[in-house]
Design an enzyme around this catalytic site. Sequence first.
Site, mmCIF file in Angstrom:
data_model
loop_
_atom_site.group_PDB
_atom_site.id
_atom_site.type_symbol
_atom_site.label_atom_id
_atom_site.label_comp_id
_atom_site.label_asym_id
_atom_site.label_seq_id
_atom_site.Cartn_x
_atom_site.Cartn_y
_atom_site.Cartn_z
ATOM 1 N N HIS A 144 0.901 -1.208 -0.143
ATOM 2 C CA HIS A 144 -0.032 -0.151 0.167
ATOM 3 C C HIS A 144 0.818 1.204 -0.012
ATOM 4 C CE1 HIS A 144 -3.456 2.606 0.689
ATOM 5 N NE2 HIS A 144 -2.964 2.848 1.677
ATOM 6 N N ASP A 180 -3.463 8.885 3.790
ATOM 7 C CA ASP A 180 -3.771 7.522 3.349
ATOM 8 C C ASP A 180 -5.288 7.433 2.696
ATOM 9 O OD1 ASP A 180 -4.252 5.020 3.162
ATOM 10 O OD2 ASP A 180 -3.665 4.381 5.295
ATOM 11 N N CYS A 216 -3.971 3.161 -5.147
ATOM 12 C CA CYS A 216 -3.305 3.742 -3.957
ATOM 13 C C CYS A 216 -2.049 4.541 -4.389
ATOM 14 C CB CYS A 216 -2.923 2.663 -2.874
ATOM 15 S SG CYS A 216 -1.968 1.478 -3.288
#
Length: 460
Positions: A350, A367, A418
């Site tokens: 990630h 995030d 991401c």
Amino acid sequence: MDITSRFLGMSSYKRKAKNGREFAVSPSKSRMRTHSYARLMENAKSGVSLYDKTFGFASSPLKKDSGISKNKRRSLEISRISTLEQREQYRRLIADHLAPSVREPIKFKDPEGQVAKNISIVDLTKLPNNDAPEKGPATPSLSRGIKNNVKENVLYSGFGTRQKSVAIKDVVSPCLSENFISNILKTYNHRERHRQMQLSVAEKRATMLREKREAKEAMLSEILESKLEIKETPKLPELTSAMNAVINNAFEIGPRQEILAENFNISMTREHISTLFGLRWLNDEIVNFYMELIVQRSKECKELPSVHAMNTFFYPKLSKQAYNSVRRWTKKVDIFSKDLVFYPIHLGVHWCLAVVDFKRKQIRYYDSMGGENEECLQTLRDYLLSEHKNKKGSEYDLTGWKLESMLEIPQQMNGSDCGVFACKFAEYISLDAELSFTQDDMPYFRRAMVWEILNKKLLR
């Protein structure tokens, strides 16, 4: 047997019928008739009273064999318990009630010589002397009704031969007053003024409340506009047909190690570019190359904040091997002279982004999955202290600094974008722009990044 002895003590007797035969009368019926007729005979012997004359009982001759009606039995009961004087008073009261009480009005002059109006002679009960009226129910009952609204003197005469003139005040209606209309107008004008005053007070109160409500609504509107202000999303640059042709060519099948772009000591091969296709995960080369494009734009455009970006391998080495392992990474750059420093964070599977904002004294963590990373924020804080002491020879003052994990930011709706989100966080922040993009913009961003990497410049 005579009637007296028959009704005054015998329990039974014989009575002849019309045909001449005798028959016995029962004792119970005999006693009832004996009691009633005995009283009747006593009254007959004593004479007829004035009460009986008034109501006409004397005109009905007593018949020995006739029955006693209910009304006569009641009258006989009254005559038994009443004295002659009381019955006389009842008779006089009834006679006064039946006689006309008001006679024709007469005129007389008051002490000032004016002829009085509305003068009447009213019959009252006889007064035995000049001082006190005769005791009885007549005088108070007749005088009770004339107490209010009195104005002038009136002569009254009593019943019978004796007459007594008594001066009292006459009853006058307020409607006959000369000032009746003006009094009515005064009364209702006063009420109208009172209503107008109440209405004025209510209107002032309503106006005050309305102004207060409008002021409060305006204040709330300003607060909502500042909190929920919808800014126009900046229009993204359009990809022309020529741009799309270049992008499609990069995605075509070819040698995997073919270098399509080279800059910032990074060689971009067809294999690297292919990570931007579809829903593939971005690799370190794509992220590092795109970060260097952001730094390059900040150097070329002096109006934008000054930016420096660390390599994607910086944070893993810092978090595992401490400051000494990365001490020489900033040998040619002074990070404390920059406005923004970007730290791409790779957590294995990630991508995230950490930003040190020297201008606002903040260390922020972005995030796209909504995660928080307090460890990363503390690690970067300690790095700033060590870096300043190593490069500047003094402790760095972090008073007033804020460490924050940003939550109200665009979120990804899949498990593949991401890396694109992290790159676009850095690009928008370097423009000091609002993070207005969404998941729907990711396909466009992937293709735009291909063109930007191949042409070594950003579209904006």
